[in-house]
Design a protein around this motif. Structure first.
Motif, PDB file in Angstrom:
ATOM      1  N   PRO A 128     -56.065  67.975  18.976  1.00  0.00           N
ATOM      2  CA  PRO A 128     -56.247  67.137  17.661  1.00  0.00           C
ATOM      3  C   PRO A 128     -56.120  67.877  16.508  1.00  0.00           C
ATOM      4  O   PRO A 128     -55.442  67.443  15.316  1.00  0.00           O
ATOM      5  N   ALA A 133     -55.121  63.253  14.906  1.00  0.00           N
ATOM      6  CA  ALA A 133     -56.000  62.312  15.777  1.00  0.00           C
ATOM      7  C   ALA A 133     -55.372  61.815  17.024  1.00  0.00           C
ATOM      8  O   ALA A 133     -54.259  61.134  16.947  1.00  0.00           O
ATOM      9  N   PRO A 134     -56.025  61.968  18.137  1.00  0.00           N
ATOM     10  CA  PRO A 134     -55.093  61.273  19.480  1.00  0.00           C
ATOM     11  C   PRO A 134     -54.761  59.913  19.514  1.00  0.00           C
ATOM     12  O   PRO A 134     -53.961  59.554  20.038  1.00  0.00           O
ATOM     13  N   MET A 135     -55.351  59.105  18.612  1.00  0.00           N
ATOM     14  CA  MET A 135     -54.997  57.529  18.481  1.00  0.00           C
ATOM     15  C   MET A 135     -53.489  57.534  18.044  1.00  0.00           C
ATOM     16  O   MET A 135     -52.894  56.704  18.518  1.00  0.00           O
ATOM     17  N   HIS A 136     -52.924  58.604  17.415  1.00  0.00           N
ATOM     18  CA  HIS A 136     -51.635  58.506  17.123  1.00  0.00           C
ATOM     19  C   HIS A 136     -50.450  58.937  18.002  1.00  0.00           C
ATOM     20  O   HIS A 136     -49.331  59.213  17.791  1.00  0.00           O
TER      21      HIS A 136
END
Lengths: 210, 210
Positions: A128, A133-136
């Motif tokens: 991270p 952010a890992p969502m990306h």
DNA sequence: TCCATAACATACGAGGCGTATGTGAAATAT
DNA sequence: ATATTTCACATACGCCTCGTATGTTATGGA
């Protein structure tokens, strides 16, 4: 790119091209493996590209050619690890009977996978900070997508009460990863793991209630 | 350290000493504030100590005197933010009536607090990479300790079914922080926040079941 | 046969961190 | 009251690291 297959014996132009492509891939793989090892052992920041490349008999020139930057290598390493994890998680769940129970089992399996130091250090700790952010991340969605799909299916078939599948999946994901870090940092990992798993089961029971 | 209070008018040795201590504290606070701003804006790695100290009219000498290292400054900044967060969380929960509902409200309140970019970037993103797992931070226990205590009390009074308070608290913590990062990364934070809160309520309902 | 490109290695420049050292003022000891 | 020590910084230096620009060699294509 014009060649005829049945005249390509060993030593042919085609075979030489294949051989060369293999060598290039080996170089890339060596760098990837060296990066994975160095990032896991020293952490992203402390890992030296000079050192890392020299360890496999190369220089930073090769690295920047294949991955563009230190960050680029990190992306490739994270993607590799994440892909492996998703596969292993899929294997662990492939023969489930009770689908509601499977959701809980998935969390437990994920906790166990997330205990590996390499995963913790590279994906959870440094990832991270380096990649955002890992969502990306394109890779991170592999695990999550599976969970979302399973939850959604349970909702669709009426096996559990309606719930926002993605939101629930993310909450479970966060809980599980946090638990894994807690376990890993504990003096008695086995004991703490059992406590975490029990609590997770209790928590998830609220989700899988009919 | 021997002085008599009632003879200490302005300009006395005592007052001068106080004044000097205040100046030193101001220097420390300026560095802390500058670090907080720089870490939030640029991230830990990209933040330059030369730049940061020059911004408040100092040099790296002052910084290394007060904090020992770049990492030391980061520790101080994280502790400051965490302390503020714990306080605000306590304020948000101080007048709760239904204690079981309060546990859910706590999660919701934490989600809202964790939405702040400064907290996300410094504490959630860069913090673990720089300082290691949050379980080892002295400050991080402030928020968590409160949650553990509340859960334990609910168990002790029989308001909820018995559960490992620490394990449950950590799971909720992880779920909530993950949700906060999901919300922050979303195109429509308000909408996603509502989805996360609903799902969290559902999840936590399994915990607070009698 | 000649040229373009790929796959690296080498060389260079720019910061950045940590530390060692310097300095002046304040605190303390005598 | 004076001398000494300590504190709170500033200055200067060295080392390391990353990114890039520039070779260099071998291969693919025309």
């Amino acid at each position: 790119m014009s060649y005829v297959a049945y005249v390509n014996g060993p030593g042919s132009v085609y075979m030489k091209r294949v051989k060369r492509a293999e060598l290039i891939k080996q170089t890339r793989d060596k760098l990837l493996a060296a990066g994975r090892k160095a990032f896991a052992r020293d952490g992203y920041h402390a890992a030296s590209m000079d050192q890392l490349t020299a360890d496999v008999g190369l220089t930073r020139g090769a690295l920047y050619h294949h991955f563009g930057s230190k960050r680029g290598l990190m992306e490739a390493v994270v993607e590799q690890i994440d892909t492996e994890m998703a596969g292993r998680l899929r294997d662990a769940l492939k023969d489930a009977t009770d689908r509601r129970q499977a959701l809980i089992d998935e969390g437990v399996a994920y906790i166990k996978l997330a205990l590996e130091p390499e995963f913790q250090r590279i994906v959870l700790r440094d990832g991270p900070a380096v990649l955002g952010a890992p969502m990306h991340w394109p890779s991170q969605n592999a695990c999550l997508a599976g969970t979302i799909e399973r939850i959604q299916h349970l909702v669709d078939t009426g096996e559990i009460a309606p719930v926002d599948a993605e939101a629930a999946a993310r909450l479970l994901d966060g809980a599980v990863l946090d638990a894994a870090m807690w376990i890993a940092a504990a003096d008695d990992p086995a004991a703490v793991a059992q406590r975490a798993i029990d609590a997770f089961t209790r928590l998830a029971s609220g989700l899988v209630a009919r």
